[in-house]
Design an enzyme around this catalytic site. Structure first.
Site, short mmCIF file in Angstrom:
data_model
loop_
_atom_site.label_atom_id
_atom_site.label_comp_id
_atom_site.label_asym_id
_atom_site.label_seq_id
_atom_site.Cartn_x
_atom_site.Cartn_y
_atom_site.Cartn_z
N HIS A 287 -32.74 -52.80 52.38
CA HIS A 287 -31.73 -53.04 53.26
C HIS A 287 -30.37 -52.60 52.93
O HIS A 287 -29.94 -52.14 51.81
CB HIS A 287 -31.48 -54.76 53.27
CG HIS A 287 -32.72 -55.46 53.26
ND1 HIS A 287 -33.02 -56.21 54.35
CD2 HIS A 287 -33.77 -55.67 52.58
CE1 HIS A 287 -33.92 -56.84 54.37
NE2 HIS A 287 -34.52 -56.68 53.04
N GLU B 56 -31.30 -55.23 48.42
CA GLU B 56 -30.03 -55.24 49.10
C GLU B 56 -29.11 -54.04 48.60
O GLU B 56 -29.07 -53.99 47.22
CB GLU B 56 -29.45 -56.30 49.34
CG GLU B 56 -29.94 -57.36 50.35
CD GLU B 56 -29.55 -57.22 51.65
OE1 GLU B 56 -28.84 -56.21 52.01
OE2 GLU B 56 -30.05 -57.99 52.56
#
Length: 277
Positions: free
Chosen positions: A44, A109
Site C-alpha cells: 500500500h 504500508e
C-alpha cells in the site's frame, strides 16, 4: 456408628479433589493437515506524511498494517502488528479463491504522498530508491519464512480494483521482478506476440478470461464495462505504467498472453553416441 456406603464415600472424596484451574495439554502430536496463515503480501501507499501515517495506522481504531515503511533518511520499518495476528489493511478484497484477504496476508504500508492534481493532470509521487531497497529485504525475508509463491505479492489495487489504486503507477514493480519476487512478462516474448494482436485484437471476453486466470476479480460478460476497464487499468499500472487508461490494446494482450502461458521447455540435447573401443 453409621457406615457410609462405598459408592457414596467415593463420590464424597471426588467432590473434595482439587479441580485444576488450567486446561491440560499434550504437545506430542502435530497434525499434517495444516498450513501457514500467511498466503499473500499486500503493498500500500499511505497518501500521507509520516506523522499522520503513524497516527492513522498505530493509534487509529479502524485500519492498521503489519509494517509501516518510513520515508526518513535512511528509511526503516515500524512493526505495528505481529505477523501471527491479523491487521486491517485489505478491506473488501478478492484474489483467486480468496476473499477478505486480511485473514491470509501481511500488509505493508509505504509512506508516500500518492498523487496531486495539477492543470496537466494527476501526478504521482515517486518512491525513494532506499525505500524499495528496504522493502525488497523485508519481502525476501517474509517469502522465505512463509514460503510465499512468487505470484502472491500484490498491490492493494490488485485485490480491490474497483475501489483502490495504491501503490499506484509510480511504484517500481520491475525492481521486485528483478529481485525474483514477482513474475514479469519477458519482453522478447511480448514483442513476438504483439504483431499478431496488432493485426487482430482479441474479444473483450478473452481479456476477462486472462485477467481472471491471473487472479483478478473481473466480470465475465464480454462487455467492456467500467468494472472491466478498472481491472485492465490496474493491470496496466503494474506492467505498462506509461499508459493505464483501461483500454484493451495489443501490448496489454501480449503481456496477458505471456503471463498466462508457460515458458516453452528447451529441447533436450541428443544423447551422445557410444564411444567405439
Amino acid at each position: 456408628m453409621k457406615i457410609v456406603p462405598l459408592l457414596a464415600l467415593t463420590a464424597l472424596l471426588a467432590g473434595c479433589a482439587t479441580v485444576p484451574d488450567q486446561p491440560r495439554f499434550d504437545h506430542s502430536l502435530t497434525a499434517r493437515a495444516q498450513s501457514d496463515r500467511v498466503k499473500y503480501v499486500i503493498l500500500h501507499y499511505t497518501v500521507s506524511d509520516l506523522p499522520r501515517s503513524i497516527n492513522t495506522l498505530a493509534h487509529g481504531s479502524t485500519v492498521s498494517a503489519h509494517y509501516l515503511l518510513t520515508d526518513t533518511n535512511p528509511p526503516f520499518f515500524y512493526t505495528l502488528v505481529d505477523e501471527s495476528r491479523q491487521s486491517n489493511h485489505a478491506g473488501y478484497s478478492n484474489w483467486k479463491i480468496y476473499n477478505q484477504l486480511n485473514a491470509a496476508s501481511i500488509g505493508i504500508e509505504i509512506v508516500n504522498p500518492g498523487f496531486k492534481e495539477t492543470p496537466q493532470g494527476r501526478v504521482y509521487a515517486p518512491f525513494q530508491p532506499a525505500q524499495i531497497d528496504q522493502l525488497i529485504l523485508l519481502l525476501k525475508d517474509i517469502v522465505k519464512r512463509h514460503n510465499i509463491p512468487m505470484g502472491n505479492i500484490l498491490g492493494h489495487n490488485d485485490i480491490a480494483p474497483q475501489r483502490k489504486q495504491d501503490p499506484g503507477p509510480a511504484f517500481p514493480w520491475k525492481r521486485l521482478a528483478d529481485a525474483g519476487l514477482i513474475p514479469w512478462p519477458e519482453p522478447s516474448r511480448v514483442a513476438a506476440r504483439m504483431a499478431g494482436y496488432q493485426e487482430q485484437l482479441p474479444e473483450v471476453i478473452w481479456f476477462q478470461h486472462k485477467l481472471a486466470e491471473i487472479g483478478y476479480a473481473v466480470p465475465q460478460t464480454g462487455e467492456l464495462d467500467q468494472a472491466t476497464r478498472n481491472v485492465i487499468s490496474v493491470f496496466q499500472t503494474k506492467y505498462r505504467p506509461a499508459l493505464f487508461d483501461g483500454t484493451p490494446d495489443a501490448e496489454t494482450a501480449a503481456q496477458l498472453d505471456v503471463l498466462t502461458a508457460p515458458v516453452p521447455a528447451l529441447p533436450s540435447a541428443p544423447a551422445a553416441p557410444p564411444e567405439e573401443n
